[in-house]
Design an enzyme around this catalytic site. Structure first.
Site, PDB file in Angstrom:
ATOM      1  N   ASP A  24       0.781  -1.244   0.000  1.00  0.00           N
ATOM      2  CA  ASP A  24       0.000   0.000   0.000  1.00  0.00           C
ATOM      3  C   ASP A  24       0.810   1.290   0.000  1.00  0.00           C
ATOM      4  OD1 ASP A  24      -1.958  -1.887   0.191  1.00  0.00           O
ATOM      5  OD2 ASP A  24      -2.753  -1.237   2.123  1.00  0.00           O
ATOM      6  N   LYS A 129      -6.524  -5.056  -3.149  1.00  0.00           N
ATOM      7  CA  LYS A 129      -7.170  -5.697  -2.005  1.00  0.00           C
ATOM      8  C   LYS A 129      -8.251  -4.796  -1.392  1.00  0.00           C
ATOM      9  CE  LYS A 129      -3.579  -4.297   1.356  1.00  0.00           C
ATOM     10  NZ  LYS A 129      -4.435  -3.517   2.242  1.00  0.00           N
ATOM     11  N   CYS A 162      -2.279  -2.792   7.855  1.00  0.00           N
ATOM     12  CA  CYS A 162      -2.226  -3.651   6.674  1.00  0.00           C
ATOM     13  C   CYS A 162      -0.993  -4.548   6.638  1.00  0.00           C
ATOM     14  CB  CYS A 162      -2.303  -2.801   5.411  1.00  0.00           C
ATOM     15  SG  CYS A 162      -3.884  -1.948   5.230  1.00  0.00           S
TER      16      CYS A 162
END
Length: 223
Positions: A24, A129, A162
């Site tokens: 990310d 995701k 995450c």
């Protein structure tokens, strides 16, 4: 085999059966005007690791470690976004709202892009995701299995959300996981410290941690 001087003890891996997962590193989380900043976070903390992540990518690419990137993103109609995730908190902007770089956390919007400095190469996998963990509702598990991957290196943001979620998911699936300490960050430094302690507690209950310098040194040993 490569041996890294890690915590809580040495971490060993074979590059052909290892993948680096960069989580990310998106404009919306790291650049001014993005979702992270609208939540009141200090994005400079996350931006500071970009050079280290770039060096990590270069080292892994040079030594045959497969590279996988993730982006947290949702469909334009938000059909894959749980209501609880959409409604939680009291932010200035919510997922799907129009922000400075397009709609927040929507796949295909400019803000959802990975930073240019860390852009995936054409042959590298990008996992989109909808959840915090990279295994949830994605093909990541199948991709790793088909490639014969047994060991995972981790970088990205944020450490306690995450990154740690994906490490925990990977650990439960039997992967041996190493977090690169200076290639991950949180908006809350104390959360990063706690996450790293949890990962390597009790003899590595979730995995190992090590700085990039120690990984790079170990990789140099294989030529």
């Amino acid at each position: 085999m490569v041996t890294v001087n890690a915590q809580p003890y040495a971490y060993e891996f074979d590059p052909p059966s290892t993948a680096l997962i960069v989580i990310d590193m998106q404009r919306d989380f790291i650049e001014p005007g993005g979702f992270g900043e609208t939540l009141g976070n200090n994005i400079a903390l996350l931006a500071a690791i970009v050079p280290t992540v770039a060096k990590l990518l270069a080292a892994c690419r040079q030594h045959g470690v497969r590279v996988i990137h993730t982006r947290e993103a949702h469909r334009a109609d938000l059909s894959d976004c749980p209501p609880a995730k959409l409604q939680r908190g009291n932010p200035k902007l919510r997922i799907g709202d129009q922000g400075a770089m397009g709609r927040i956390l929507i796949d295909g919007e400019p803000g959802n892009d990975i930073l240019a400095e860390l852009a995936p190469l054409p042959q590298e996998t990008v996992i989109v995701k909808p959840g915090k963990g990279a295994f949830y509702a994605t093909a990541l598990g199948d991709i790793l299995r088909l490639q014969g991957i047994t060991h995972l290196l981790f970088a990205g943001v944020t450490t306690e959300v995450c990154v740690q979620t994906t490490m925990r998911e990977a650990n439960d699936r039997g992967y041996e996981c190493l977090l690169i300490e200076d290639a991950t960050e949180s908006y809350f430094p104390e959360f990063k410290r706690a996450a790293m302690e949890m990962i390597r507690a009790q003899g590595g209950i979730i995995g190992w941690t090590a700085p990039l310098e120690k990984l790079a040194s170990a990789l140099k040993g294989i030529g």
